[in-house]
Design a protein around this motif. Sequence first.
Motif, PDB file in Angstrom:
ATOM      1  N   ALA A  40     -19.892  64.167  35.667  1.00 19.95           N
ATOM      2  CA  ALA A  40     -19.521  65.359  36.438  1.00 19.95           C
ATOM      3  C   ALA A  40     -20.715  66.306  36.549  1.00 19.95           C
ATOM      4  O   ALA A  40     -21.011  66.824  37.628  1.00 19.95           O
ATOM      5  CB  ALA A  40     -18.340  66.068  35.788  1.00 19.95           C
ATOM      6  N   ILE A  69     -13.384  61.457  39.005  1.00 19.71           N
ATOM      7  CA  ILE A  69     -14.099  62.649  38.550  1.00 19.71           C
ATOM      8  C   ILE A  69     -14.166  63.690  39.662  1.00 19.71           C
ATOM      9  O   ILE A  69     -13.908  64.868  39.451  1.00 19.71           O
ATOM     10  CB  ILE A  69     -15.515  62.256  38.076  1.00 19.71           C
ATOM     11  CG1 ILE A  69     -15.408  61.386  36.820  1.00 19.71           C
ATOM     12  CG2 ILE A  69     -16.361  63.475  37.813  1.00 19.71           C
ATOM     13  CD1 ILE A  69     -16.665  60.594  36.503  1.00 19.71           C
ATOM     14  N   THR A  99     -13.715  68.803  32.768  1.00 16.40           N
ATOM     15  CA  THR A  99     -13.609  67.339  32.750  1.00 16.40           C
ATOM     16  C   THR A  99     -13.252  66.787  31.379  1.00 16.40           C
ATOM     17  O   THR A  99     -12.570  65.768  31.278  1.00 16.40           O
ATOM     18  CB  THR A  99     -14.930  66.694  33.213  1.00 16.40           C
ATOM     19  OG1 THR A  99     -16.008  67.310  32.523  1.00 16.40           O
ATOM     20  CG2 THR A  99     -15.114  66.881  34.702  1.00 16.40           C
TER      21      THR A  99
END
Lengths: 142, 142
Positions: B10, B44, B82
Amino acid sequence: MMISTKGRYALRVMIDLAEHPGDYVPLKEIAQRQEISEKYLEIILKSLVREKFLIGQRGKGGGYRLSKTPDAYTVGSILRLTEGSLAPVACLNEKSEQCTRVHDCRTLSMWQGLDKLISEYLDGITIAELMASYQPGDNYII
Amino acid sequence: MMISTKGRYALRVMIDLAEHPGDYVPLKEIAQRQEISEKYLEIILKSLVREKFLIGQRGKGGGYRLSKTPDAYTVGSILRLTEGSLAPVACLNEKSEQCTRVHDCRTLSMWQGLDKLISEYLDGITIAELMASYQPGDNYII
DNA sequence: ATTTATCCTATAAACTTAGTAGGTTTATTG
DNA sequence: CAATAAACCTACTAAGTTTATAGGATAAAT
């Protein structure tokens, strides 16, 4: 989540033993006091004995005790032993093979900075400082 | 090991998009450049879009772009999104139920100190500072 | 209408964590 | 010397997390 029960339990055991000096403390007693399963605790203690952090004495009257004084153990050394590594990312781990993108990785030095921060913090705190009885100023900053 | 590929990917994606401003960048292009599987990257990117960190534009000529300028994203905010949490131990996690041993936990303030250290470090670095083109002094210390 | 791209739901392999089970060896003590 | 209490050892397993993969549905531009 970085630190597993294994590392946290190990820390608690070391503090527990530091707070109960003198004789050998049997596993069963630690397990009860710390509310950890005896069988799981056995695994953790085994690794601490293997690395000479603890001395395990067999037979009746046996048990475990610290091999050094509480101020000789840093939190970092205990966690590094039980967790394997304190590195926040895989690429900083000694054992992992070199990342192929290292040549122009934008994040490497950021991770290295974090790694250093964590290590220095945890290596700066000893078991003695975590003990309830310990006096000389709480040295680590919250 | 604390930060998984998801968080690391990410971060790399955000930096990649910051380094390729202007038009929408298709997933396929990011995946190739960053050597990340397209299907995994999709997951993601979906979470980054859901939290409005990115804008996803469908159809021909579509792709992804940052919704803000690179200096408006901290590394901490991206990783927290994330990874779910940056807390080094479970008991510091908002969602986890209160530990029963809290009343005389010897390690709580030590963990809180570590948590604060990590958060402050990661919230002090922005995507702008991780970009190759970024100039105004590397602010974070290794 | 065709192309290009995101978006969505479901599945799965591999790995790690957290723990169990059962037996063996060692040392003390009565 | 036998009983007991303790560490030590090997193997197994359930559950959860990570790291993806597969196949299609939807949307927008040309």
